[in-house]
Design a protein around this motif. Structure first.
Motif, PDB file in Angstrom:
ATOM      1  N   LEU E 233       0.819  -1.227   0.000  1.00  0.00           N
ATOM      2  CA  LEU E 233       0.000   0.000   0.000  1.00  0.00           C
ATOM      3  C   LEU E 233       0.849   1.273   0.000  1.00  0.00           C
ATOM      4  N   PRO E 234       1.869   1.378   0.862  1.00  0.00           N
ATOM      5  CA  PRO E 234       2.713   2.579   0.765  1.00  0.00           C
ATOM      6  C   PRO E 234       3.328   2.747  -0.623  1.00  0.00           C
ATOM      7  N   ASN E 235       3.689   1.652  -1.262  1.00  0.00           N
ATOM      8  CA  ASN E 235       4.252   1.787  -2.608  1.00  0.00           C
ATOM      9  C   ASN E 235       3.214   2.246  -3.615  1.00  0.00           C
ATOM     10  N   VAL E 280      -4.607 -10.566  13.483  1.00  0.00           N
ATOM     11  CA  VAL E 280      -3.963  -9.885  12.365  1.00  0.00           C
ATOM     12  C   VAL E 280      -4.367  -8.412  12.349  1.00  0.00           C
ATOM     13  N   GLY E 281      -5.647  -8.178  12.615  1.00  0.00           N
ATOM     14  CA  GLY E 281      -6.128  -6.795  12.604  1.00  0.00           C
ATOM     15  C   GLY E 281      -5.403  -5.963  13.641  1.00  0.00           C
ATOM     16  N   LEU E 282      -5.353  -6.465  14.861  1.00  0.00           N
ATOM     17  CA  LEU E 282      -4.693  -5.719  15.932  1.00  0.00           C
ATOM     18  C   LEU E 282      -3.229  -5.476  15.628  1.00  0.00           C
ATOM     19  N   LEU E 283      -2.573  -6.521  15.208  1.00  0.00           N
ATOM     20  CA  LEU E 283      -1.150  -6.416  14.899  1.00  0.00           C
ATOM     21  C   LEU E 283      -0.924  -5.354  13.833  1.00  0.00           C
ATOM     22  N   THR E 284      -1.751  -5.412  12.803  1.00  0.00           N
ATOM     23  CA  THR E 284      -1.622  -4.442  11.713  1.00  0.00           C
ATOM     24  C   THR E 284      -1.846  -3.026  12.240  1.00  0.00           C
ATOM     25  N   MET E 285      -2.869  -2.913  13.033  1.00  0.00           N
ATOM     26  CA  MET E 285      -3.205  -1.592  13.535  1.00  0.00           C
ATOM     27  C   MET E 285      -2.055  -1.004  14.341  1.00  0.00           C
ATOM     28  N   LEU E 286      -1.533  -1.834  15.226  1.00  0.00           N
ATOM     29  CA  LEU E 286      -0.437  -1.381  16.078  1.00  0.00           C
ATOM     30  C   LEU E 286       0.794  -1.039  15.267  1.00  0.00           C
ATOM     31  N   TRP E 287       1.184  -1.985  14.496  1.00  0.00           N
ATOM     32  CA  TRP E 287       2.416  -1.843  13.728  1.00  0.00           C
ATOM     33  C   TRP E 287       2.360  -0.643  12.791  1.00  0.00           C
ATOM     34  N   SER E 289       0.361   1.972  12.773  1.00  0.00           N
ATOM     35  CA  SER E 289       0.240   3.306  13.368  1.00  0.00           C
ATOM     36  C   SER E 289       1.591   3.746  13.930  1.00  0.00           C
ATOM     37  N   TYR E 290       2.325   2.782  14.437  1.00  0.00           N
ATOM     38  CA  TYR E 290       3.661   3.105  14.939  1.00  0.00           C
ATOM     39  C   TYR E 290       4.565   3.531  13.793  1.00  0.00           C
ATOM     40  N   VAL E 291       4.521   2.797  12.726  1.00  0.00           N
ATOM     41  CA  VAL E 291       5.400   3.110  11.601  1.00  0.00           C
ATOM     42  C   VAL E 291       5.012   4.442  10.966  1.00  0.00           C
ATOM     43  N   ALA E 292       3.709   4.686  10.913  1.00  0.00           N
ATOM     44  CA  ALA E 292       3.241   5.917  10.267  1.00  0.00           C
ATOM     45  C   ALA E 292       3.894   7.136  10.897  1.00  0.00           C
ATOM     46  N   LEU E 293       4.072   7.046  12.184  1.00  0.00           N
ATOM     47  CA  LEU E 293       4.635   8.177  12.921  1.00  0.00           C
ATOM     48  C   LEU E 293       5.999   8.582  12.384  1.00  0.00           C
ATOM     49  N   HIS E 294       6.735   7.624  11.871  1.00  0.00           N
ATOM     50  CA  HIS E 294       8.135   7.894  11.510  1.00  0.00           C
ATOM     51  C   HIS E 294       8.343   8.196  10.030  1.00  0.00           C
ATOM     52  N   GLN E 295       7.277   8.320   9.286  1.00  0.00           N
ATOM     53  CA  GLN E 295       7.462   8.526   7.853  1.00  0.00           C
ATOM     54  C   GLN E 295       7.931   9.935   7.534  1.00  0.00           C
ATOM     55  N   ARG E 296       8.724  10.059   6.497  1.00  0.00           N
ATOM     56  CA  ARG E 296       9.190  11.384   6.067  1.00  0.00           C
ATOM     57  C   ARG E 296       8.258  11.967   5.011  1.00  0.00           C
ATOM     58  N   ASP E 297       7.563  11.073   4.350  1.00  0.00           N
ATOM     59  CA  ASP E 297       6.712  11.456   3.221  1.00  0.00           C
ATOM     60  C   ASP E 297       5.279  11.518   3.721  1.00  0.00           C
ATOM     61  N   MET E 298       4.592  12.622   3.442  1.00  0.00           N
ATOM     62  CA  MET E 298       3.257  12.746   4.027  1.00  0.00           C
ATOM     63  C   MET E 298       2.299  11.712   3.454  1.00  0.00           C
ATOM     64  N   LEU E 301       2.889   8.536   5.256  1.00  0.00           N
ATOM     65  CA  LEU E 301       2.237   8.584   6.571  1.00  0.00           C
ATOM     66  C   LEU E 301       0.765   8.233   6.422  1.00  0.00           C
ATOM     67  N   LEU E 302       0.143   8.854   5.432  1.00  0.00           N
ATOM     68  CA  LEU E 302      -1.284   8.586   5.238  1.00  0.00           C
ATOM     69  C   LEU E 302      -1.513   7.123   4.852  1.00  0.00           C
ATOM     70  N   ALA E 303      -0.589   6.591   4.079  1.00  0.00           N
ATOM     71  CA  ALA E 303      -0.729   5.199   3.670  1.00  0.00           C
ATOM     72  C   ALA E 303      -0.688   4.280   4.880  1.00  0.00           C
ATOM     73  N   TYR E 304       0.319   4.487   5.734  1.00  0.00           N
ATOM     74  CA  TYR E 304       0.406   3.628   6.916  1.00  0.00           C
ATOM     75  C   TYR E 304      -0.771   3.859   7.839  1.00  0.00           C
ATOM     76  N   SER E 305      -1.217   5.094   7.883  1.00  0.00           N
ATOM     77  CA  SER E 305      -2.374   5.342   8.726  1.00  0.00           C
ATOM     78  C   SER E 305      -3.578   4.585   8.186  1.00  0.00           C
ATOM     79  N   THR E 306      -3.685   4.534   6.867  1.00  0.00           N
ATOM     80  CA  THR E 306      -4.776   3.759   6.286  1.00  0.00           C
ATOM     81  C   THR E 306      -4.649   2.290   6.662  1.00  0.00           C
TER      82      THR E 306
END
Ligand code: NA
Ligand code: NA
Lengths: 175, 89, 122, 137, 950, 506
Positions: E233-235, E280-287, E289-298, E301-306
């Motif tokens: 998805l980020p790609n 799987v849902g919880l893991l995805t959600m956690l992972w 949202s954590y990763v989204a925080l560290h993105q350099r590209d807006m 960030l939105l992709a990981y948030s999705t």
């Protein structure tokens, strides 16, 4: 060329050829009958027509009796030759004196030269190796001879001379 | 009588073939080998005819006829090949 | 009849065999050329004669295909031999040492002369 | 006879296959020829071995005319004609293909400059620009 | 209901129209209009159905497709589907408008809007299909359109990569889904979801129930970017932003969630449901949202948030309770709105500033106040701030989770949800802060509010975020009621305020905790970067690379280019297969051996010897060819021994022709090559060959051992009276099986034509490299072997005999032809005799001279041969008989007597023509080639000499 | 008309031959006439095959006794639904390839027997589809093969010649095995008529002979597997198909391997119906290996046509899987698959030809942004994704039918292989799209004649049309498959009720 000459040539060449082919057909079919012969002539004519582009010279036999004599002489020689060969081959120690010699030719046409060449090959201890391009000499190998000249003379006497009389050839056709 | 003669004939011809094979193997020159091949062909043709006599069977005669008519073409072609390096040029 | 056929059979096969035996025993190519071309051809002719006699007698009607075969053999067998020996000669297959090699007459073709001198010099 | 024919056929197959596996194109031709001899004899043998039983109808043999008493076996004096007919077809076909193969081998040598039967992987397949111009006039 | 077909059909129609227009029309407005208008029209078309739905009917329509397999295009608008339809069409409409402003002048519009409409239609198809196969079809179509849209800017390498990757990953899921659906279909007896539900008890007992679940989950997880398939998805963010907003946030990625919700009633009691879906849902959600925080590209960030939000929805569905599922539907609805708004505003930012990196952005609130306002609202909704719609959904969800936790006596779920929500809040703050408020790294030039087209959708969606929050019963409840009705029997009321309970406490922790995390963001990011990085892309790359390498290895091993290896494998295959059958044993029997004169053994022995010699001499080619000739002669002898004179005759002429041919070809080849093959290889081959030989021999012996029944007696019985011939073989050849013979001469002629092309299509000889495994040519004295050999190729003796033999020889050929029907012979043999005799002329006189003497176009001869055979066969048509029906007739002719002419003779004549034509053509062509070669060589030699002379 | 139509089964063989004869007699140097004749031949074939279709719908199995000889003594033609489908496909593919060739080939090549060889190739292929005689099948194999040798080498490019050498040798080995199998069968059973063989095998009571028949059957299985290019016997194909002109490649790609698949279905369903459970023991496992092995081969390729060639192998795996399932629906699925695949694969080869012509390159990495030629791009997307089984294109249905039946028969490993192969096919076809159509450097594109595009459009259209009429086609295929599982039907049609040889048994 008169009509009779033309007819004579036609007769000599075509009709004889057709008769020969008709006979050959009978021989092939193992049946001597008029209908078979006729069929052979028919097919022969067809074949002759088909191959007309390949014929360069016209050859015919003269003095047929002499031809038969020549043939029988040749057959006799051939059998003798083979007994000689058998003796050589079966002798415990083969001691030969072969020779390569030249046979000057007096024949004027290729058919005769070929006949001579074949006869030489099939008869006593001799073998035609080559013909000069100008057809002036044959190059002959002899398996065993003490006297080359005698061998040469023998060939000329027994084969070349009769051949010269028997085989006739017309000048090359101008195409 | 005829059977025995035929048998002897076949044997001699077969021996002849063996002799030719020997020559073919030993050579030494290429013409020697072609000669051996030519001889084998003729001997095999003779075998057909003997076999035909033994079996009272004329159906092999056409094969003999063709060998007599065409067998030499092989030899000639081989020789021309050696001589000229070509065949139908 | 049987005797005649048998004779021709033996006669033919004998010579055919001799021809092949010569192939083994003869010392050089050119002498080897002789035996098959002569003897083996004669052998075939003998066997063909045996055949024509046998079938004529056996079936009671003339069997004459064999003469045609003989005719063709006469025509073709020596040609193969001739051409083969020519090839051998041109290729420089050497004859037996004691072979007598005749000088060519001066008026024969230069090609042949050249070839010959080469052979002799070997 | 059966044994010797079987061995002959086996040999022809074996030598044929051996030759096909050689690395130069001309050997392929030899191998193909041997293999086709082998298969032809095999077909012939599949109709069983009959000697002195030429499949030509002539006076000498018992007549097999008529379908009323048709049976599926052949008397000893009749060779099976069907395999022979099939072989004739096979011989002609293999001769035709061998002829093509022979010329192909020659052409491969003159134009591809090779007698190797191997094909390098990913070798350039491209033809010269402008097809027409590449031909000899 | 007929209008359903319009709902789904109009977007497809728009796509088609765009495709057709693309030939002529280039203006973007046109396409945007078509796209937006059809979305709108589609929505209008959906209204009657929606109305019907609220009235308790279920609108449906069926179009039979492959009814015999139970596959139909059947639509059925259930609640969830209806909600999705509205979502898809409304957002689609807005996106079309937005994109019209977003795209640049040099972006081809047809491709974009065509694919967009295609996607819209497909997505509606997914949510409306009742037939699960149809669902799969639309499912794949969404994948395809997503691929095309991600790769829209295909000149960017990342875009191609992203498109390709997303396709592969989601297609994997698509196939799994298909398999799962097929299993469900078999388990239930129908592919219609409504039918399946009715027999759900039967399905649950079926042994495919669990596999079907797993496969369907795989489909869902890949589509909804659940861990570990989230990386595509980020790609996918390489797509134009409207696409990201629409497909990769609002709708398509929710198809997986949709599927889970749709199948929820059937599967949610399955013991694997909660651990898998919830986990799987919880893991995805956690992972995520954590990763989204560290993105350099807006956009990243939105992709990981999705991804994280999708995980949230999945987790909720995983609870397996109706309440949880309803919560998922609500979150889905709210998320679609605020995330679309966020994406679109990000798109505006990128459109105006030409960058997507946080480092290069900041302070845009000043430059574009309107956009910023609504973007910040959307971000706030995403963070879960009251009173926005995000808060609404979250509260509802936390409530559902709380109930579940109470039921299971475990608060771990609540704890994890809270953690994830903290990260969610923090990245939402970060987005708002870094883009709009932070001090920009450098002052902007020419950055301002965007065009209306761009702004309008953001304003609309941003407002909706507020409205959905404060007026939930108006803006959320109707649609939610419809949507949730599928998963929940009693649809709960949505309300913003749930009181001070655990859910509110969780929200509070998330909102403030998020702020704290946001403050400590730099620290966290540093820490994060120090941890070992795991990256889905890397695994994917590794996997594809491994696949490629493995494939290459396999291919290079199998398809190595080595003919020898190919033959080995082929032969080994046959050996192994037959051996596995023969190992049963009991098949071998030694046959009775017929006695033969020992001399025949000599013939066989010579044959064997010569065959081996051919193999041994293979590098000395002339020798090998002559050995082969001996084999040929001996094969002829065997044919005679085995009562096959026709074969002997044929083989004989073939033998002559083959020798001619091989030598004619050998003219051009090296006469001898060095034997460089390793002996080991040769021994291996010999061993294999020996094995084959022994196998063939034993098989044949065994065949001999059994009694033989054959159809052949028929031929003996009927050849004379029905076919008019005594040579049974020939009669079979030209009559019973004349069709084979027609085929055979066709092959012959084809070979001739092929050879003609091979020789006559002459090319310029070009220098090519010599290759490493090229045979080494032994240098023999040139006068022996090359074309320049000395001496004439003919003598008067040869020429004369060639000439003399020709006429009687041809007569013999005719004889063999004529007699063929009754004695050994026939057209083929005659043809080859003719060819050999004329070939002899070629040998004696050379191709050039013969051509002048014998004017025959061999190609015409071949054609005439075919014609003769063909006409003989067709002749039977006139009498109403099948092809090749023969007849024979006796003719009484004067002198010639009675002549039998079977029609098959004309057939045989055709054979003769073809055979003679082909052989002669080959000989003359090869002769011509040799002549040209020699001329070329001579010219080269002369040129050399001239060069030397100078 | 009726008088001609009663001979309809033989006409697909005679028409191309007649056309060839006309070309060689009168139009050796007249290219325009040759083209006209070729295309007329294809159209005529379509007409005649349509007649056959009508007839076969009424009669199920049409038997045509050549030479009016009573089977099994003469050769019979045997036309059923499967044959008719194959004939149609051959005519369609032939027509498209011909159109394409008229634009693609340079004049000299086209003049030097392209059209005659092409017609004879069609003749050979058609003949293989209608014959009911095992040896005759061999003969027509040879016809189509020798024509393919000629076409493969046509042009004398070095690479072509070398590829032809390998192709020829491997095919000759195959031919030898074919003859071996036929001869071994004849040696045990005494007949070569397929229906009669089936009948004779059914009454074979000697176990040893049964084993020999099985062994012969395995040899024939190998033969058809080679022809169908199944793993591990596909070597002849990947290197040879990129060699000739693309039009020729398309015809080969479409029809040649399918002749093998057809023969496998025909011979094993009819002749070996009552023997060893060859379908489950051999065909199904081989099909799974073929699907995966073939597609792995394709994944590694970057030469466009070579890549497509590997896909042929893997796709043939699906068809053979259908045959290996050996139920009416399985065979029907295989037949449906054949129909889909022939058209789409030939289409893809034509597209590859267009791509090569456009860019002057053969490697997908070098072609460079072919999307700039939208027609080609669109065609490729449809055909490529159809091949990969992307719905709703024809390939999806084909795969669906096969997988569905595989699942029903619990052939899990084959289903798994089929699914995996579908994914990898998509992976590979999309790679082509990404590299050749999206990626690369944008070099100048060359002109492509309209007939080339036309040929490709004609074939690719079927990927879209087949799904629309999937139901009638499927029903037809299923009936065809059902018949294949019922050898009695053919035996009755060919031999009548009485077994002439059984009568002779004591
Ligand atoms: Na194919
Ligand atoms: Na193929």
């Amino acid at each position: 060329m008169t009509t009779s000459q033309v007819f004579g040539q036609w007769w000599r060449l075509r009709v004889r050829a057709l008769i020969a082919l008709g006979l050959l057909w009978c021989l092939l079919n193992n049946r001597l009958s008029l209908s078979e012969f006729a069929l052979g002539v028919l097919f022969g004519a067809f074949v002759l027509w088909l191959t007309k582009g390949f014929r360069h010279e016209r050859i015919w036999l003269e003095r047929e009796w002499k031809a038969i004599f020549l043939l029988s002489d040749f057959l006799k020689q051939m059998v003798i030759a083979n007994f000689q060969v058998a003796r050589i081959v079966l002798s415990p120690k083969i001691n030969l004196r072969p020779a390569l010699f030249v046979l000057p030719l007096e024949l004027d046409n290729d058919v005769a030269i070929t006949a001579l060449g074949n006869m030489i090959t099939l008869t006593p201890g001799t073998l035609t190796i080559d013909v000069a391009p100008d057809r002036s000499v044959l190059f002959v190998h002899c398996i065993h001879t003490e006297d080359v000249d005698a061998t040469r003379k023998g060939i000329k006497e027994s084969f070349e001379r009769p051949l010269k009389e028997v085989l006739r050839c017309s000048p090359k056709r101008v195409s | 009588m005829l059977t025995q003669a035929g048998f002897v004939a076949l044997t001699l011809l077969a021996l002849g073939i063996l002799c030719s094979i020997y020559r073919f193997l030993v050579g030494p020159s290429m013409p020697d080998r072609i000669l051996a091949l030519d001889t084998i062909t003729t001997l095999v043709m003779s075998q057909f005819i003997v076999l035909g006599i033994l079996q009272s069977n004329r159906h092999y005669m056409e094969a003999a006829l063709l060998i007599a008519l065409l067998g030499f073409i092989s030899t000639t072609v081989a020789a021309k090949f050696l001589l000229r390096g070509s065949v139908t040029e | 009849m049987e005797w005649v056929v048998s004779f021709f059979l033996l006669f033919g096969s004998f010579f055919a065999f001799i021809g092949a035996l010569g192939l083994v025993r003869m010392p050089d190519f050119y002498t080897r050329m002789h035996t098959p071309t002569k003897a083996t051809t004669l052998g075939s002719i003998g066997i063909l004669l045996a055949s024509t006699i046998y079938f004529t007698a056996h079936t009671g009607q003339l069997n004459i295909l064999e003469p045609v075969i003989i005719l063709f053999l006469f025509l073709t067998a020596p040609i193969g031999a001739h051409f083969l020996s020519k090839a051998a000669f041109r290729l420089g297959v050497k004859p037996l040492v004691q072979t007598l090699i005749e000088k060519l007459p001066p008026d024969s073709s230069p090609e042949l002369a050249e070839q010959k001198s080469k052979d002799v010099s070997n | 006879m059966e044994l010797q024919v079987a061995i002959v056929i086996g040999t022809l197959f074996a030598t044929g296959i051996y030759l096909l596996m050689r690395r130069n194109t001309f050997s392929l031709l030899l191998g193909l020829s041997l293999l086709s001899h082998g298969i032809n004899l095999f077909i012939l043998a599949s109709g069983r071995i009959r000697m002195n039983a030429v499949p030509v109808l002539d006076g000498g043999k018992v007549s097999l005319t008529g379908m009323k008493d048709f049976v599926a076996t052949l008397p000893q004096q009749y060779a099976d004609p069907l395999p022979q007919a099939l072989i004739l077809t096979a011989i002609v076909i293999s001769f035709a293909v061998t002829a093509f193969a022979a010329v192909l081998v020659y052409r491969t040598y003159t134009y591809a400059k090779t007698e190797s039967t191997n094909l390098e992987q990913n070798e350039p397949h491209s033809e010269p620009e402008g097809g027409e111009g590449a031909w000899k006039p | 209901m007929i209008s359903l077909w319009f709902v789904i059909g109009l977007p497809f129609l728009a796509s088609l129209i765009s495709l057709i227009l693309s030939v002529q029309v280039k203006r973007r407005n046109v396409y945007a209009f078509i796209s937006a208008a059809t979305f709108a029209a589609s929505l209008i078309a959906a209204l009657p159905s929606l109305k019907a739905l609220t009235e308790g009917q279920i609108p449906q329509g069926v179009l039979p497709w492959v009814p015999s397999l139970g596959i139909n295009l059947s639509l059925r608008m259930e609640g969830l589907g209806a909600m999705f339809t509205v979502l898809i069409l409304v957002i689609g409409f807005l996106i079309a408008i937005y994109a019209n402003g977003y795209l640049q002048a040099d972006d081809p519009p047809a491709r974009f809007f065509g694919a967009l409409s295609l996607f819209g239609g497909s997505m509606v198809g997914v949510v409306l299909s009742d037939d699960l196969i149809a669902l799969c079809i639309f499912w794949e179509l969404t994948t395809i359109s997503s691929f095309l849209l991600i790769g829209y800017w295909f000149h960017r390498e990342r875009a191609r990569y992203g498109a390709y990757q997303s396709l592969v990953v989601t297609a994997l899921g698509g196939l799994a889904l298909l398999a799962g659906v097929l299993m469900l279909g078999y388990a239930s007896g129908s592919f219609e979801w409504s039918q399946i539900l009715q027999v759900s008890e039967k399905v649950k007992k079926h042994h495919w129930f669990t596999p079907a679940l797993l496969l369907i989950l795989l489909g869902s997880f890949t589509k909804s970017a659940q861990f570990p398939f989230h990386f595509w998805l980020p790609n996918a963010m390489e797509a134009p932003t409207p696409v990201s907003a629409y497909l990769h946030s609002a709708t398509m990625v929710k198809a997986g969630v949709f599927l889970l919700a749709k199948f929820h009633p059937l599967f949610h009691h399955h013991p694997l449901w909660f651990p898998l879906v919830g986990g799987v849902g919880l893991l995805t959600m956690l992972w995520a949202s954590y990763v989204a925080l560290h993105q350099r590209d807006m956009k990243a960030l939105l992709a990981y948030s999705t991804v994280s939000q999708l995980g949230f929805m999945t987790a909720l569905l995983g609870l397996g309770t109706e309440e949880g599922a309803a919560a998922a539907v609500l979150v889905l609805l709210t998320h679609a709105v605020f995330k679309a708004a966020l994406f679109l505003s990000a798109g505006i930012v990128e459109h105006e500033t030409h960058t997507r990196l946080f480092d290069e952005l900041g302070g845009l609130a000043k430059e574009m106040p309107v956009t910023s306002t609504f973007a910040v609202i959307a971000a706030a909704a995403s963070a879960g701030l009251p009173p926005l719609n995000g808060f609404l959904g979250k509260e509802f969800a936390f409530e559902a989770a709380h109930h579940f936790a109470e039921k299971t006596h475990s608060s771990l779920l609540l704890f994890l949800l809270t953690i994830a929500s903290i990260f969610t809040a923090s990245y939402s703050y970060r987005f708002a802060w870094e883009v709009f408020f932070k001090r920009p790294p450098q002052p902007y030039t020419r950055v301002h509010e965007p065009k209306e087209f761009l702004r309008l959708p953001v304003i609309l969606l941003g407002s909706l975020c507020v409205l959905m929050g404060i007026a939930a019963s108006w803006f959320v409840q109707p649609l939610f009621s419809i949507g949730a009705s599928t998963v929940s029997e009693a649809v709960p009321k949505v309300k913003l305020w749930h009181g001070f309970g655990v859910p509110f406490f969780m929200s509070l922790v998330a909102i403030f905790g998020g702020a704290l995390v946001m403050a400590a963001r730099k620290l966290l990011t540093d820490l994060h970067l120090r941890l070992p990085q795991w990256n889905g892309d890397k695994s994917y790359d590794l996997l594809t690379k491994g696949l490629l390498n493995g494939a290459e290895l396999l291919t290079n091993t199998l398809q190595s280019g080595s003919l020898r290896r190919y033959l080995w494998i082929t032969v080994a295959f046959v050996i192994v297969g037959t051996a596995s059958l023969l190992l049963q044993g009991g098949w071998f029997k030694f046959p009775a051996i017929q006695p033969v004169p020992p001399t025949t053994i000599v013939l066989s022995a010579v044959l064997v010897t010569a065959a081996i010699l051919t193999a041994v001499f293979q590098t000395k080619r002339l020798l090998a060819v002559f050995s082969l000739s001996i084999v040929g002669v001996m094969v002829i002898a065997h044919f005679i021994l085995l009562s096959a004179p026709d074969l002997a005759l044929t083989q004989l002429v073939v033998e002559v022709a083959t020798l001619l041919l091989f030598l004619a070809v050998l003219v051009f080849l090296p006469k001898e090559i060095a034997d460089r093959e390793p002996p080991a290889a040769k021994w291996q081959d010999a061993a294999l060959a020996l094995f084959v030989g022994i196998g063939v021999t034993t098989l044949l012996l065994s065949i001999f051992a059994f009694p033989f029944e054959t159809v052949s007696r028929y031929y003996y019985a009927t050849a004379k009276e029905l076919a008019g011939g005594k040579n049974v073989v020939n009669v079979i050849l030209v009559d019973y099986r004349g069709y084979d013979t027609l085929g055979e001469i066709t092959v012959m002629g084809i070979a001739g034509l092929g050879i003609y092309s091979l020789i006559r299509l002459r090319r310029r000889l070009t220098e090519t490299k010599s290759e490493k495994d090229e045979p080494v040519y032994i240098d023999l004295p040139p006068e022996h072997w090359t074309l320049g050999a000395q001496g004439k190729g003919s003598t008067p003796l040869i020429m004369t005999v060639a000439r003399i033999v020709l006429v009687p020889g041809l007569l013999v050929g005719l004889y063999l032809f004529w007699r063929g029907h009754n004695a050994p012979g026939g057209g083929f043999i005659a043809g080859l005799v003719v060819a050999a005799l004329i070939g002899l002329q070629y040998i004696a006189f050379g191709e050039n001279r013969v051509r002048r003497a014998f004017h025959v176009n061999y190609r015409v001869l071949i054609a005439l041969g075919w014609l003769s055979a063909l006409l003989t066969g067709i002749g039977a048509f006139l009498l109403g008989f099948p092809f090749l029906t023969s007849g024979y007739r006796y003719w009484h002719l004067p002198i010639l007597g009675e002549i039998e002419i079977p029609s098959a003779m004309f057939f045989d004549l055709g054979v003769l023509f073809v055979v003679a034509g082909v052989v002669l053509m080959v000989l003359s062509l090869l002769g011509e080639s040799a002549r040209l070669e020699r001329a070329r060589e001579t010219a080269e030699i002369k040129a050399d000499e001239r060069a030397k002379a100078r | 008309m009726e008088a001609v139509m009663q001979h309809a089964p033989i006409l697909p063989v005679l028409v191309p031959l007649t056309v060839t004869i006309l070309m060689l007699l009168f139009f050796r140097d007249n290219l325009r006439a040759q083209r006209t004749l070729s295309i007329a031949s294809s159209l005529l074939l379509l007409v005649f095959v349509t007649f056959l279709l009508v007839k076969v719908n009424a009669e199920d199995v049409i038997v045509y006794r050549l030479g009016n000889w009573q089977p099994p003594f003469g050769i019979v033609l045997m036309v059923d639904r499967l044959s008719v489908i194959m004939l149609y496909l051959c005519a369609i593919t032939g027509l498209a390839s011909l159109l394409f060739a008229c634009g693609e080939l340079d004049e000299r090549r086209e003049k030097t027997h392209f059209h005659p060889l092409f017609q004879l190739l069609i003749m050979g292929i058609n003949g293989a589809f209608v014959t009911g005689d095992l040896f005759n099948l061999f003969v027509f194999y040879e016809i189509l093969l020798s024509a393919s040798y000629g076409l493969l080498a046509l042009g004398n490019e070095p690479y072509q010649l070398r590829a032809t050498v390998q192709y020829l040798v491997l095919n000759l080995v195959k031919s030898t095995l074919f003859l071996f199998g036929v001869a071994a069968l004849y040696g045990v059973l005494g007949t070569v008529n397929m229906a009669h063989l089936s009948q004779r095998i059914a009454i074979l009571d000697n176990n040893a002979q049964r084993i020999l028949v099985d062994a012969a059957g395995f040899v024939l299985l190998t033969v058809f597997s080679i022809k169908a290019a199944l793993v591990p016997l596909f070597f002849w194909m990947p290197d040879s198909y990129p060699a000739p002109a693309a039009a020729v490649g398309a015809m080969f790609a479409g029809m040649m391997t399918k002749v093998g698949v057809y023969s496998l279905a025909r011979v094993f369903s009819l002749v070996f119906h009552g023997t060893e459970s060859w379908a489950g023991n051999w065909v199904l496992p081989i099909s799974a290996i073929t699907m995966v092995g073939g597609v792995l081969g394709a994944v590694a390729q970057t030469n466009f046509r070579r890549l497509l060639s590997f896909h042929i192998t893997s796709q043939v795996g699906y068809m053979v899987m259908g045959i290996g399932l050996f139920t009416p629906a399985g065979l029907g699925a295989a037949i449906f698959y054949i129909a889909h695949h022939i058209l789409v694969k030939a289409g893809l080869f034509l597209i590859a030809g267009i791509a090569e012509k456009l860019s002057g390159e053969k490697d997908i990495r070098e072609m460079g942004r072919l999307i700039r030629h939208p027609m080609t791009a669109g065609l490729f997307l449809i055909a490529g994704w159809s091949l990969a089984g992307v719905p709703p294109l024809s390939g999806f249905w084909a795969k669906l039918f096969v997988i569905k039946e595989g699942l029903q028969l619990h052939a899990y490993y084959a289903v798994l292989a089929a699914l995996l192969t579908g994914l990898l096919t998509l992976f590979s076809m999309t790679k082509v799209w990404v590299m050749a159509f999206w990626g690369g450097e944008a070099k100048r594109l060359k002109q492509v004649p309209a007939t080339m595009i036309g040929g490709a459009v004609f074939l690719v259209a079927f990927s879209v049309i087949i799904p629309i009429v999937a139901e009638p086609i499927w029903r037809f295929c299923e009936v065809a498959g059902k018949h294949l599982t019922d050898p009695e039907l053919y035996i009755r049609a060919v031999l009548g009720s009485e077994d002439i040889m059984a009568r002779a048994r004591p």
